[in-house]
Write an enzyme that holds these catalytic residues in place. Structure first.
Site, PDB file in Angstrom:
ATOM      1  N   ALA A   1      34.272   7.733 -17.670  1.00 49.74           N
ATOM      2  CA  ALA A   1      33.025   7.504 -16.924  1.00 49.74           C
ATOM      3  C   ALA A   1      33.343   7.049 -15.501  1.00 49.74           C
ATOM      4  O   ALA A   1      32.778   7.544 -14.518  1.00 49.74           O
ATOM      5  CB  ALA A   1      32.184   6.444 -17.633  1.00 49.74           C
ATOM      6  N   TYR A   2      34.267   6.098 -15.398  1.00 51.08           N
ATOM      7  CA  TYR A   2      34.674   5.544 -14.096  1.00 51.08           C
ATOM      8  C   TYR A   2      35.293   6.643 -13.223  1.00 51.08           C
ATOM      9  O   TYR A   2      34.940   6.787 -12.036  1.00 51.08           O
ATOM     10  CB  TYR A   2      35.671   4.426 -14.371  1.00 51.08           C
ATOM     11  CG  TYR A   2      36.300   3.776 -13.167  1.00 51.08           C
ATOM     12  CD1 TYR A   2      35.575   2.934 -12.339  1.00 51.08           C
ATOM     13  CD2 TYR A   2      37.654   3.971 -12.885  1.00 51.08           C
ATOM     14  CE1 TYR A   2      36.169   2.311 -11.254  1.00 51.08           C
ATOM     15  CE2 TYR A   2      38.258   3.349 -11.812  1.00 51.08           C
ATOM     16  CZ  TYR A   2      37.517   2.526 -10.992  1.00 51.08           C
ATOM     17  OH  TYR A   2      38.112   1.916  -9.923  1.00 51.08           O
TER      18      TYR A   2
END
Ligand SMILES: NC(=O)c1ccc[n+]([C@@H]2O[C@H](COP(=O)([O-])OP(=O)(O)OC[C@H]3O[C@@H](n4cnc5c(N)ncnc54)[C@H](O)[C@@H]3O)[C@@H](O)[C@H]2O)c1
Length: 250
Positions: free
Chosen positions: A153-154
């Protein structure tokens, strides 16, 4: 050493970590800074320290995941100082999880706290940055470039920020506004926590970094951001600078 004299800079996430190192480096170069953070206690303490060097700096308490704060941050900066020269989009939150375990909420978190605030603050700041022929510095990560495990996600949000920054550099360049990205490795509380509780993992990463140390928040990362905020970098835009001891190559 007054590379940012008469400049006004917004630094998101300026209450702690890398953002605070940037704020310290900026005020020592003469800038008035606006630090924005959702951690009120750390923000109040940080602004007291910064004001000992630059008494006109201010703290805005805001959760950047609340998109209604973005216009307020720019409006308050202009109402206070009458100008904006530099926008540093540093704040970000995320969760570390294997890709197969990520929920929609996990995936949204780095976008809501990092990507969208970067986008909206650039939109709202542009009319003022156009007047000062200013600088935008956004934050990417080696995790996105390397595809680090458990960082899906990051990594996605950080690479989205880099793509957005390249387009902004092309669209804002004709107006004199520069947009660059820094990917740091700095001794933030998160990195210190990791070094303390997972020393083997940390030392393995460190052993692969040519300079064999973690960056100092003010002197290594902060000063690199000063370069991108000052007229020394006026002919540079759309670039990513790795400020990570050589750990990741583009
Ligand atoms: N520390 C590193 O080595 C490293 C490595 C790669 C990339 N980065 C990037 O550099 C930047 C700074 O990293 P850091 O390690 O100092 O982060 P950090 O988590 O230590 O600090 C982030 C700051 O942003 C604030 N913040 C977070 N979410 C917010 C929100 N929704 N609204 C307002 N404030 C919010 C926090 O309170 C904190 O003060 C981030 O964009 C990060 O992804 C850091």
């Amino acid at each position: 050493m007054n590379k940012l004299e008469n400049k006004v800079a917004i630094i998101t996430g300026g209450a702690s970590g890398i953002g605070n190192g940037i704020a310290k480096a900026f005020v020592k170069e003469g800038a008035r800074v606006v630090i924005v953070d959702y951690n009120n206690e750390a923000g109040v303490q940080a602004i007291e320290e910064l004001c000992e060097i630059q008494p006109k700096s201010i703290f805005i308490h805001a959760d950047l995941a609340d998109f209604s704060t973005h216009a307020m941050i720019i409006n308050k900066t202009i109402a206070t100082f009458g100008q904006l020269d530099v926008l540093v989009n540093n704040a970000q939150a995320s969760r570390v999880k294997p890709l197969l375990e990520l929920s929609t909420e996990d995936l949204e978190l780095p976008f809501k706290t990092g990507f969208f605030p970067t986008f909206y603050l650039m939109q709202y700041a542009f009319p003022y940055l156009k007047e000062t022929k200013g600088h935008i510095i956004n934050f990417g990560s080696g995790a996105g470039i390397n595809g680090d495990l458990n960082q899906a996600a990051y990594a996605a949000a950080k690479e989205a920020v880099r793509g957005l920054s390249r387009v902004a550099a092309n669209e804002f360049g004709p107006h004199g506004v520069k947009v660059n990205v820094i990917c740091p490795f700095g001794n933030s509380p998160g990195v210190q926590h990791w070094a303390q509780y997972k020393p083997d993992d940390f030392n393995e990463v460190l052993s692969k970094i040519p300079l064999r140390r973690v960056g100092d928040l003010e002197n290594d990362i902060g000063k690199a951001v000063v370069f991108f905020a000052s007229q020394d970098s006026d002919y540079i835009t759309g670039q990513t600078l790795m400020v990570d001891g050589g750990g990741c190559r583009l």
